[in-house]
Design a protein around this motif. Structure first.
Motif, PDB file in Angstrom:
ATOM      1  N   LEU A  69      -5.430 -23.357   7.212  1.00 16.99           N
ATOM      2  CA  LEU A  69      -4.353 -23.433   8.199  1.00 16.99           C
ATOM      3  C   LEU A  69      -3.645 -22.082   8.333  1.00 16.99           C
ATOM      4  O   LEU A  69      -3.235 -21.699   9.428  1.00 16.99           O
ATOM      5  N   ALA A  70      -3.493 -21.377   7.218  1.00 18.45           N
ATOM      6  CA  ALA A  70      -2.878 -20.052   7.256  1.00 18.45           C
ATOM      7  C   ALA A  70      -3.726 -19.105   8.100  1.00 18.45           C
ATOM      8  O   ALA A  70      -3.195 -18.289   8.868  1.00 18.45           O
ATOM      9  N   ARG A  71      -5.039 -19.236   7.961  1.00 23.07           N
ATOM     10  CA  ARG A  71      -5.933 -18.406   8.773  1.00 23.07           C
ATOM     11  C   ARG A  71      -5.746 -18.711  10.265  1.00 23.07           C
ATOM     12  O   ARG A  71      -5.674 -17.821  11.108  1.00 23.07           O
ATOM     13  N   ASP A  72      -5.650 -20.012  10.593  1.00 19.45           N
ATOM     14  CA  ASP A  72      -5.409 -20.420  11.979  1.00 19.45           C
ATOM     15  C   ASP A  72      -4.089 -19.841  12.493  1.00 19.45           C
ATOM     16  O   ASP A  72      -4.021 -19.304  13.606  1.00 19.45           O
ATOM     17  N   ALA A  73      -3.039 -19.982  11.691  1.00 17.40           N
ATOM     18  CA  ALA A  73      -1.715 -19.511  12.107  1.00 17.40           C
ATOM     19  C   ALA A  73      -1.712 -17.996  12.304  1.00 17.40           C
ATOM     20  O   ALA A  73      -1.110 -17.476  13.253  1.00 17.40           O
ATOM     21  N   PHE A  74      -2.383 -17.281  11.394  1.00 19.36           N
ATOM     22  CA  PHE A  74      -2.445 -15.819  11.497  1.00 19.36           C
ATOM     23  C   PHE A  74      -3.113 -15.399  12.795  1.00 19.36           C
ATOM     24  O   PHE A  74      -2.600 -14.550  13.531  1.00 19.36           O
ATOM     25  N   TRP A  75      -4.271 -15.993  13.101  1.00 14.52           N
ATOM     26  CA  TRP A  75      -4.987 -15.598  14.313  1.00 14.52           C
ATOM     27  C   TRP A  75      -4.286 -16.085  15.570  1.00 14.52           C
ATOM     28  O   TRP A  75      -4.400 -15.470  16.636  1.00 14.52           O
ATOM     29  N   ASP A  76      -3.550 -17.172  15.477  1.00 13.11           N
ATOM     30  CA  ASP A  76      -2.712 -17.579  16.612  1.00 13.11           C
ATOM     31  C   ASP A  76      -1.662 -16.505  16.898  1.00 13.11           C
ATOM     32  O   ASP A  76      -1.417 -16.147  18.055  1.00 13.11           O
ATOM     33  N   LEU A  77      -1.036 -15.994  15.852  1.00 12.21           N
ATOM     34  CA  LEU A  77      -0.047 -14.923  16.022  1.00 12.21           C
ATOM     35  C   LEU A  77      -0.695 -13.662  16.586  1.00 12.21           C
ATOM     36  O   LEU A  77      -0.094 -12.953  17.400  1.00 12.21           O
ATOM     37  N   PHE A  78      -1.929 -13.388  16.175  1.00 10.40           N
ATOM     38  CA  PHE A  78      -2.658 -12.234  16.710  1.00 10.40           C
ATOM     39  C   PHE A  78      -2.941 -12.426  18.201  1.00 10.40           C
ATOM     40  O   PHE A  78      -2.698 -11.522  19.019  1.00 10.40           O
ATOM     41  N   ARG A  79      -3.416 -13.615  18.583  1.00  9.76           N
ATOM     42  CA  ARG A  79      -3.719 -13.874  19.991  1.00  9.76           C
ATOM     43  C   ARG A  79      -2.464 -13.828  20.861  1.00  9.76           C
ATOM     44  O   ARG A  79      -2.537 -13.483  22.041  1.00  9.76           O
ATOM     45  N   GLN A  80      -1.318 -14.158  20.266  1.00  5.92           N
ATOM     46  CA  GLN A  80      -0.051 -14.117  20.997  1.00  5.92           C
ATOM     47  C   GLN A  80       0.538 -12.711  21.069  1.00  5.92           C
ATOM     48  O   GLN A  80       1.593 -12.503  21.673  1.00  5.92           O
TER      49      GLN A  80
END
Length: 277
Positions: A69-80
């Motif tokens: 989930l941390a990986r998902d959240a990190f890449w979500d922040l990157f995409r944003q």
């Protein structure tokens, strides 16, 4: 002694990551360091260490599901656009990273209405709305407890009841005003909350000129959030095929805090309005 890892929600993990990467002093610059510090952060929050206390760096670990989930959240922040890969010209690529200039502005300016368990939610409510009613707190505790137990429909109903309790309180205060109280009689007598809100809204419009601009400008926020929360409560409380996500309920809880604070400010203004002589 290491932290006994438990599983967390996406919202908890994302908010913890944001808190870590925007801190002013020595934030992590690599993925592995971020994961290690995320485990340490949860150890502080849940292991009894006081805020700001140092924990044994590297001694704690995340639940395996949390790591993904941390990986998902990190890449979500990157995409944003909140995180940029690479640190500088000497370390230009993954696993190095930094918060972008946009992220520094946006994440630091985000709403402070963040919480990660029932206790921190109630503490947040009390901080933002110091005179929150005991009745509303009863339902808010139920709402937060239901949210963290994944009883999402129940959480919607409880936060809706809490919103109704606070709004009814606002109407009662307005109805006691020595000059303007009669304007709110119809709202006070309305049987259904939707009618009560609409009648109150019409009444308050007649005395806007007596209210500070800052309060008047934010009234639309109150009506909008009231509608959103009431709709969510009604949908959740009827025997229909209603689906609600964790993210939606998390937002409803945050919206409640903002709405309740605005109602508190309006309630204070109605109380302080001097009667005509």
């Amino acid at each position: 002694m290491s932290y006994n890892a438990k599983q967390h929600s996406y919202e908890e993990i994302r908010e913890a990551i944001v808190d870590i990467v925007v801190r002013p002093n020595d934030p992590p610059r690599q993925w592995a360091s971020l994961i290690s510090e995320l485990a340490d952060e949860f150890a502080r929050r849940e292991g009894g260490a006081p805020a700001g206390a140092r924990v044994s760096h590297g001694a704690n670990s995340l639940h395996p599901f949390d790591t993904e989930l941390a990986r998902d959240a990190f890449w979500d922040l990157f995409r944003q656009g909140m995180i940029t890969l690479g640190l500088n010209d000497y370390n230009p690529a993954w696993p190095w990273f930094r918060v972008s200039h946009l992220g520094r502005q946006e994440l630091a300016a985000q709403s402070p209405l963040r919480f990660y368990d029932s206790g921190t939610f109630i503490a947040l409510v009390k901080k933002q709305v110091p005179d929150i009613s005991d009745e509303a707190l009863i339902y808010l505790r139920e709402a937060a407890g239901a949210f963290y137990a994944s009883l999402l429909l129940s959480a919607c109903v409880m936060v809706g009841v809490a919103a109704e309790a606070e709004f009814t309180r606002l109407v009662e205060v307005a109805a006691t005003h020595p000059d303007h109280g009669s304007r709110f009689n119809s709202a006070q007598k309305a049987e259904f909350i939707g009618s009560k809100v609409e009648k109150f809204r019409r009444a308050i419009d007649t005395i806007k000129s007596d209210l500070p601009k800052s309060v008047v400008e934010n009234l639309e926020v109150v009506w909008t959030i009231q509608t959103v929360i009431r709709t969510a409560r009604n949908d959740a409380g009827h025997p229909v095929a209603t689906t609600v996500t964790r993210q939606q309920v998390y937002v409803y809880l945050q919206l409640f805090v903002d709405m309740a604070r605005q109602m508190m400010l309006l309630r204070q203004e109605l109380t302080s309005l001097a009667p005509s002589t």
